[in-house]
Motif scaffolding. Sequence first.
Motif, mmCIF file in Angstrom:
data_model
loop_
_atom_site.group_PDB
_atom_site.id
_atom_site.type_symbol
_atom_site.label_atom_id
_atom_site.label_comp_id
_atom_site.label_asym_id
_atom_site.label_seq_id
_atom_site.Cartn_x
_atom_site.Cartn_y
_atom_site.Cartn_z
ATOM 1 N N HIS A 1 0.775 -1.257 0.018
ATOM 2 C CA HIS A 1 -0.175 0.563 -0.334
ATOM 3 C C HIS A 1 0.672 1.330 -0.228
ATOM 4 O O HIS A 1 0.080 2.237 0.124
ATOM 5 C CB HIS A 1 -0.854 0.082 0.520
ATOM 6 N N LEU A 2 1.885 0.667 0.340
ATOM 7 C CA LEU A 2 3.052 2.189 0.326
ATOM 8 C C LEU A 2 3.718 2.579 -0.768
ATOM 9 O O LEU A 2 4.344 3.513 -1.588
ATOM 10 C CB LEU A 2 4.592 1.664 1.595
ATOM 11 N N GLN B 1 8.414 -4.950 -6.683
ATOM 12 C CA GLN B 1 9.375 -5.720 -6.703
ATOM 13 C C GLN B 1 10.564 -5.816 -5.669
ATOM 14 O O GLN B 1 11.129 -7.030 -5.898
ATOM 15 C CB GLN B 1 9.630 -6.156 -8.687
ATOM 16 N N ALA B 2 11.776 -4.360 -6.724
ATOM 17 C CA ALA B 2 13.105 -4.582 -6.055
ATOM 18 C C ALA B 2 12.714 -4.940 -4.312
ATOM 19 O O ALA B 2 13.994 -5.431 -4.291
ATOM 20 C CB ALA B 2 12.846 -3.282 -6.420
ATOM 21 N N ALA B 3 11.780 -4.193 -3.736
ATOM 22 C CA ALA B 3 11.195 -4.385 -2.197
ATOM 23 C C ALA B 3 11.414 -6.103 -2.157
ATOM 24 O O ALA B 3 11.949 -6.505 -1.346
ATOM 25 C CB ALA B 3 10.402 -3.590 -1.545
ATOM 26 N N LEU C 1 11.870 3.676 -1.607
ATOM 27 C CA LEU C 1 12.844 2.397 -0.552
ATOM 28 C C LEU C 1 14.119 2.667 -0.140
ATOM 29 O O LEU C 1 13.866 1.857 0.964
ATOM 30 C CB LEU C 1 13.668 1.675 -1.783
ATOM 31 N N GLN C 2 14.633 3.458 -0.032
ATOM 32 C CA GLN C 2 15.487 4.246 1.745
ATOM 33 C C GLN C 2 14.821 4.271 2.621
ATOM 34 O O GLN C 2 15.021 3.648 3.311
ATOM 35 C CB GLN C 2 16.465 5.704 1.080
ATOM 36 N N TYR D 1 21.034 -0.936 -4.845
ATOM 37 C CA TYR D 1 22.101 0.043 -6.013
ATOM 38 C C TYR D 1 21.040 -0.170 -7.115
ATOM 39 O O TYR D 1 20.336 -1.206 -8.175
ATOM 40 C CB TYR D 1 22.955 -0.368 -6.569
ATOM 41 N N THR D 2 20.429 1.513 -7.427
ATOM 42 C CA THR D 2 19.821 2.459 -8.023
ATOM 43 C C THR D 2 19.780 3.366 -9.551
ATOM 44 O O THR D 2 21.199 3.714 -8.941
ATOM 45 C CB THR D 2 18.353 2.198 -7.856
ATOM 46 N N LYS D 3 19.670 2.702 -10.367
ATOM 47 C CA LYS D 3 20.091 4.063 -11.906
ATOM 48 C C LYS D 3 19.372 4.255 -12.073
ATOM 49 O O LYS D 3 18.250 3.072 -12.705
ATOM 50 C CB LYS D 3 21.599 3.059 -12.348
ATOM 51 N N TYR D 4 19.853 5.608 -13.299
ATOM 52 C CA TYR D 4 18.518 6.372 -13.776
ATOM 53 C C TYR D 4 19.128 6.534 -15.723
ATOM 54 O O TYR D 4 20.124 6.292 -15.308
ATOM 55 C CB TYR D 4 18.354 7.510 -13.950
#
Length: 213
Positions: free
Chosen positions: A38-39, A94-96, A122-123, A130-133
């Motif tokens: 829900h978040l 999905q990452a979580a 997420l933080q 690790y996240t990237k644009y």
Amino acid sequence: MGDLARHRGKRNKLVKLLIEKGIRDREVLKAIGKVPRHLFIDSSFEEFAYQDQAFPIAAGQTISQPYTVAFQSEKLALSPGQKVLEVGTGSGYQAAVLCEMGMKVYSIERQKELFDATRPLLQKLGYTLYTKYGDGYAGLPNHAPFDGIIVTAGAPEIPKALLQQLKVGGRLVIPVGTNVQKMKVLIRKTEKDFELQDHGDFRFVPMLHDKNH
């Protein structure tokens, strides 16, 4: 909006539904039972967050239905501590789930609006990844090879760059097609050989190539 007992109760019901639909991996089910979906969606959908359906998010994208997230996560067949690349961070849900499963998660997102919203969320929720644009078709060659790669948008074809970034024994889980996608699992058997599995029809938003448009 916190994570309340009523949310946890709804998640437990969702887990039972996923078991009824055939999801068997305990780590996947445990993760779905922990992540506060829900978040990750607009608060106007909060009441429906634990129904097994997709919802619209920013930038014309969607948050996948929980069954799809669980199905793709299960098909990765990874163990805690292994390295996974997610192509299409989207809402971050999905990452979580992958983080809750104990994976070392690398995630790439080509929609700046989503990237800017999802990274701090997420933080804030305590997920380390690790996240990237950038352009998902290119993957993350500097961080390869990966034990698993998961693509969360419909690809017209299987990007060669992603295949090259798989370890031998690694799996690429990717929906391929235009209007309706076939869920494909490619297992790297040797440097040159891949085993291809087909796991039926799904519907995803299209995977877009050029990150500038």
